[in-house]
Scaffold this motif. Structure first.
Motif, PDB file in Angstrom:
ATOM      1  N   GLU A 287       0.964  -1.049   0.168  1.00 57.59           N
ATOM      2  CA  GLU A 287      -0.036  -0.019   0.053  1.00 57.59           C
ATOM      3  C   GLU A 287       0.861   1.240  -0.031  1.00 57.59           C
ATOM      4  O   GLU A 287       0.557   2.172  -0.748  1.00 57.59           O
ATOM      5  N   LEU A 288       1.986   1.340   0.805  1.00 57.83           N
ATOM      6  CA  LEU A 288       2.758   2.463   0.819  1.00 57.83           C
ATOM      7  C   LEU A 288       3.526   2.653  -0.562  1.00 57.83           C
ATOM      8  O   LEU A 288       3.789   3.981  -0.712  1.00 57.83           O
ATOM      9  N   GLY A 289       3.900   1.455  -1.157  1.00 63.77           N
ATOM     10  CA  GLY A 289       4.482   1.574  -2.354  1.00 63.77           C
ATOM     11  C   GLY A 289       3.542   2.397  -3.451  1.00 63.77           C
ATOM     12  O   GLY A 289       3.933   2.618  -4.514  1.00 63.77           O
TER      13      GLY A 289
ATOM     14  N   ILE B 202       7.971   4.789  -0.037  1.00 59.15           N
ATOM     15  CA  ILE B 202       7.503   5.174   1.178  1.00 59.15           C
ATOM     16  C   ILE B 202       7.826   3.859   2.171  1.00 59.15           C
ATOM     17  O   ILE B 202       7.011   2.940   1.583  1.00 59.15           O
ATOM     18  N   ILE B 203       8.085   3.958   3.441  1.00 57.41           N
ATOM     19  CA  ILE B 203       8.195   2.997   4.279  1.00 57.41           C
ATOM     20  C   ILE B 203       7.420   3.423   5.757  1.00 57.41           C
ATOM     21  O   ILE B 203       7.520   4.608   5.746  1.00 57.41           O
TER      22      ILE B 203
ATOM     23  N   SER C  88       8.574   7.574   9.000  1.00 57.97           N
ATOM     24  CA  SER C  88       7.980   7.324   7.763  1.00 57.97           C
ATOM     25  C   SER C  88       8.972   8.045   6.517  1.00 57.97           C
ATOM     26  O   SER C  88       9.376   9.189   7.049  1.00 57.97           O
ATOM     27  N   ALA C  89       9.539   7.426   5.803  1.00 53.37           N
ATOM     28  CA  ALA C  89      10.368   8.086   4.605  1.00 53.37           C
ATOM     29  C   ALA C  89      10.353   7.458   3.284  1.00 53.37           C
ATOM     30  O   ALA C  89       9.690   6.213   3.229  1.00 53.37           O
ATOM     31  N   ARG C  90      10.932   7.803   2.318  1.00 50.42           N
ATOM     32  CA  ARG C  90      11.188   7.282   1.360  1.00 50.42           C
ATOM     33  C   ARG C  90      12.473   6.648   1.390  1.00 50.42           C
ATOM     34  O   ARG C  90      13.539   7.158   1.605  1.00 50.42           O
ATOM     35  N   ASP C  91      12.272   5.211   1.096  1.00 53.30           N
ATOM     36  CA  ASP C  91      13.681   4.125   1.614  1.00 53.30           C
ATOM     37  C   ASP C  91      13.465   3.076   0.835  1.00 53.30           C
ATOM     38  O   ASP C  91      12.736   2.954  -0.222  1.00 53.30           O
TER      39      ASP C  91
END
Length: 337
Positions: free
Chosen positions: A128-130, A200-201, A227-230
């Motif tokens: 979902e975050l992807g 995003i994770i 949460s961040a882009r990782d």
């Protein structure tokens, strides 16, 4: 003083309702208070480690997008204050937020069923975050960009601390010397990580940030502060680091990992390149935590129940124990996938 402090916050969210503080606890980074307002229960979080509203705004935007999805588990829904904002400020200008309490309890992860359930949830939230985008740029750097994440404590300074620790860490000297080698080795992996899939994770999924129901199924994911882009695989690696941080023997550790990965694979299939770096990412989780608490130690930031020195010492032991085990079992870990 305490009553005045809480009252100042609560009145930003509620007009005239009566309330009381049921109990309170603290995490490693923040203070949490449990509020009862009328017939509803709320979690009040006081951010202790920073006063950067952009970080909390990003966290809340991620939650806003996820709350639009039909998830199989619960996540926090930040409450708007009387001015329509989800972030408020305490008397001493710390950032605060409130959300309705989610039923459940923190699991003591020790059965393969629990790890399988957690793996499914992490796979689902990764999927979902992807697929979501938020209007703000993430504040936190990817976990592997240690130099950018901790500008006050670059890797050369971390390695120097490990090789030449202060007198307070005399008993940890040998552990720190070995940790320095893991930091040096990790530097060589960073260029490879930059080419892998990113999204995003959550950034901090562990037993204290999830809840389970009465049937030991993971029913909620909490605390999206980091949460961040990782790396897409980073949430998986963070959870695997917990799966092997207990005192179980090798067979049990690997069975827990296998159960977690079987659940995870119901939603996500990693590439060969991602699988090959999983051992490094599992170790990165513990190395990152070391730097995080080293910075807090140098800044003199403790929490309500433990000094910064004691926290760092505990994390050093955890890190060296985990890294040694992972190095000895790298190929076994990769074969599980």
């Amino acid at each position: 003083m305490e009553e005045e402090y809480i009252d100042y916050i609560v009145k930003q969210y509620f007009k005239d309702e009566n309330y009381y503080v049921k109990q309170e606890s603290s995490g490693m980074n923040n203070t949490t208070k449990f509020l009862c307002v009328g017939d509803k229960k709320y979690i009040l979080r006081i951010y202790e480690s920073h006063r950067d509203s952009k970080k909390v705004n990003y966290e809340h935007l991620v939650l806003k997008e996820l709350n639009k999805r039909n998830l199989s588990f619960n996540i926090p829904k930040p409450k708007q204050n009387l001015k329509g904002n989800t972030i408020s400020v305490s008397i001493d200008e710390k950032l605060v937020s409130i959300a309705e309490m989610i039923k459940g309890s923190n699991p003591k992860l020790h059965t393969t069923k629990q790890f399988y359930s957690l793996g499914k949830v992490v796979g689902e939230i990764t999927k979902e975050l992807g697929s979501i985008e938020v209007e703000l740029n993430p504040i936190y750097e990817p976990c592997y960009e240690l130099e950018k994440s901790y500008p006050k404590c670059p890797l050369n300074k971390v390695i120097e601390f490990c090789i030449y620790p202060s007198n307070e860490f005399e008993n940890e000297r040998e552990y720190l010397k070995e940790l320095s080698r893991y930091f040096i080795e990790f530097q060589e992996v960073i260029p490879k990580l930059r080419s892998l899939p990113h999204q995003i994770i959550h950034g901090d999924i562990n037993a204290s940030n999830v809840l389970e129901d009465e049937y030991n199924n993971i029913s909620a994911v909490l605390d999206f502060e980091f949460s961040a882009r990782d790396l897409r695989a980073m949430d998986l690696a963070i959870c695997l680091s917990e799966a092997i941080s207990n005192e179980n023997d090798d067979k049990v550790k690997l069975e827990n990992m296998r159960s977690f990965i079987n659940g995870y694979k119901e939603y996500i299939k990693l590439s060969i390149d991602e699988i090959n770096v999983i051992p490094s990412l599992i170790m990165l989780r513990r190395l990152d935590v070391i730097i995080h608490f080293l910075v807090r130690y140098k800044d003199g930031i403790s929490n309500n129940f433990m000094s910064s020195e004691k926290i760092l010492k505990e994390q050093i032991i955890k890190a060296i124990t985990l890294c040694k085990w992972v190095k000895s079992n790298e190929e076994k870990i990769r074969r599980i996938f």
